[in-house]
Design an enzyme around this catalytic site. Structure first.
Site, PDB file in Angstrom:
ATOM      1  N   ASP A  75      44.417  53.965  36.332  1.00 19.10           N
ATOM      2  CA  ASP A  75      43.652  52.859  36.521  1.00 19.10           C
ATOM      3  C   ASP A  75      44.127  51.806  35.693  1.00 19.10           C
ATOM      4  OD1 ASP A  75      42.459  53.358  34.308  1.00 19.10           O
ATOM      5  OD2 ASP A  75      40.361  53.251  35.010  1.00 19.10           O
ATOM      6  N   TYR A 118      44.143  57.320  42.348  1.00 25.03           N
ATOM      7  CA  TYR A 118      43.318  57.350  41.344  1.00 25.03           C
ATOM      8  C   TYR A 118      42.106  58.331  41.629  1.00 25.03           C
ATOM      9  CZ  TYR A 118      39.985  56.341  37.805  1.00 25.03           C
ATOM     10  OH  TYR A 118      39.020  56.364  36.682  1.00 25.03           O
ATOM     11  N   GLU A 143      33.182  57.958  39.728  1.00 27.61           N
ATOM     12  CA  GLU A 143      34.529  57.310  39.798  1.00 27.61           C
ATOM     13  C   GLU A 143      34.559  56.262  40.937  1.00 27.61           C
ATOM     14  OE1 GLU A 143      36.769  57.521  37.732  1.00 27.61           O
ATOM     15  OE2 GLU A 143      36.106  59.212  36.695  1.00 27.61           O
TER      16      GLU A 143
END
Length: 370
Positions: free
Chosen positions: A148, A130, A47
């Site tokens: 996102d 996020y 991520e």
């Protein structure tokens, strides 16, 4: 905290939306290396890498990163030169520095186990809403939003939300929407499906609505306004920075490299000696020679132009005029040390991390001398 109301959610068949979205993802998802298991460390690394970087670009970086640092412990113990080398070319180097700091905190304070509590994980350096939501939902099955740009684009169309996604406060609206819509039995698939849908089908500009698994739930498609969304007001124009650089060699065939400062843009990366050019009327070669002599005490011979490179950052654009040159005099060892300069062979250069713009310079140099 006051609950954010999203009236259009009442128009959505939430169970049907969940079913159609999750079943599509489970059947059609791309095979990506970080999806092989739900190890929180692997999810976390992927991520962070995927922020502001395309999936296809990330895949080889992720595979190499996992080869070099297969466990959280391995990464916590790695020296900075190696982690910068592992990240070389991905940009936004503060991401990997923050990641290592946070991983070291996990080892020190959480016995090496990535916390699954939203409050605890959000305390870690570089872990914003996020990233926290992605790790918690994908690795731990928690019904947390991971919002996102892809997710905001998808939901702005599904729910016909006209708020400006460039404004930080708008994220709260979309997080509230995910909390209402998320499938509690398939949190990992649901959040990844929203991201996947935005990446492959519900793309910027003209989305591929005829291929969309949740087209029948999309309010913007029903109204014919899908191409108007999301609303995103453009930011201010970035600033141009003129730079003159040179790949300099000595009689031994070594290259002169310079380590950037330990704070700020591209901190601690290596580069070829360069200077911002604020003397536009002076010929670039002469400007470079004068600045080099002024700072390092010797004058390089600039033999020929190499390449012109434009490299875009979020807030500025480097406009680099690069040259080839030689240094025939000896640079004092004290000056080399104080200015973080180093003579290295071509083979030794492979150990140092360089920004993309300087990698392009070396590529052009190799092509020129072949």
């Amino acid at each position: 905290m006051k609950e954010i109301m999203i009236p259009t959610i009442e128009k959505i068949n939430i169970e049907g939306f969940q079913r159609d979205l999750v079943s599509w993802f489970q059947q059609e998802q791309r095979e990506l290396p970080w999806r092989k298991n739900k190890d929180p460390y692997r999810v976390w690394v992927s991520e962070i890498m995927l922020q502001q970087t395309r999936v296809d670009t990330v895949i080889p970086y992720f595979n190499r990163f996992m080869e070099w640092f297969p466990t959280l412990e391995d990464f916590a113990d790695a020296d900075e030169e190696k982690i910068l080398k592992a990240w070389e070319g991905l940009g936004y180097y503060s991401r990997v520095r923050n990641l290592q700091s946070a991983v070291q905190e996990v080892r020190a304070s959480y016995n090496g186990i990535v916390p699954e509590d939203p409050e605890e994980i959000s305390k870690l350096k570089g872990v914003g809403p996020y990233t926290a939501g992605a790790i918690l939902s994908i690795a731990y099955g928690k019904p947390e939003p991971a919002v996102d740009g892809n997710v905001m684009r998808v939901l702005s169309r599904i729910l016909m939300i006209y708020e400006d996604i460039a404004k930080p406060k708008t994220r709260k609206t979309f997080e509230a929407a995910v909390r209402k819509l998320i499938d509690h039995d398939h949190t990992s698939s649901f959040n990844q499906a929203l991201m996947e849908l935005g990446a492959l089908i519900c793309t910027p500009g003209k989305p591929a609505c005829l291929l969309c698994p949740v087209q029948s739930h999309c309010l913007a498609f029903e109204a014919g306004v899908q191409s108007e969304l999301p609303v995103k007001i453009q930011k201010k124009k970035s600033r141009d920075v003129p730079i003159v650089a040179a790949i300099l060699t000595n009689a031994n065939g070594e290259f002169l490299i310079h380590k950037r400062q330990s704070a700020g843009l591209l901190a601690n990366l290596w580069e070829y000696p360069n200077f911002e050019n604020h003397a536009p009327l002076q010929p670039k070669r002469e400007f470079y020679k004068d600045r080099f002599q002024e700072i390092y005490g010797v004058t390089p011979e600039i033999t020929e132009p190499l390449v012109r490179i434009e490299h875009v950052f979020s807030h500025l654009v480097w406009k680099v005029d690069a040259y080839i040159g030689e240094i025939k005099e000896t640079i004092d060892e004290k000056i080399l040390r104080e200015n973080q300069l180093k003579w290295v062979s071509e083979a030794e250069m492979a150990e140092f991390a360089f920004p993309v713009s300087h990698q392009k310079m070396m590529k052009a140099y190799k092509e020129k001398i072949e």
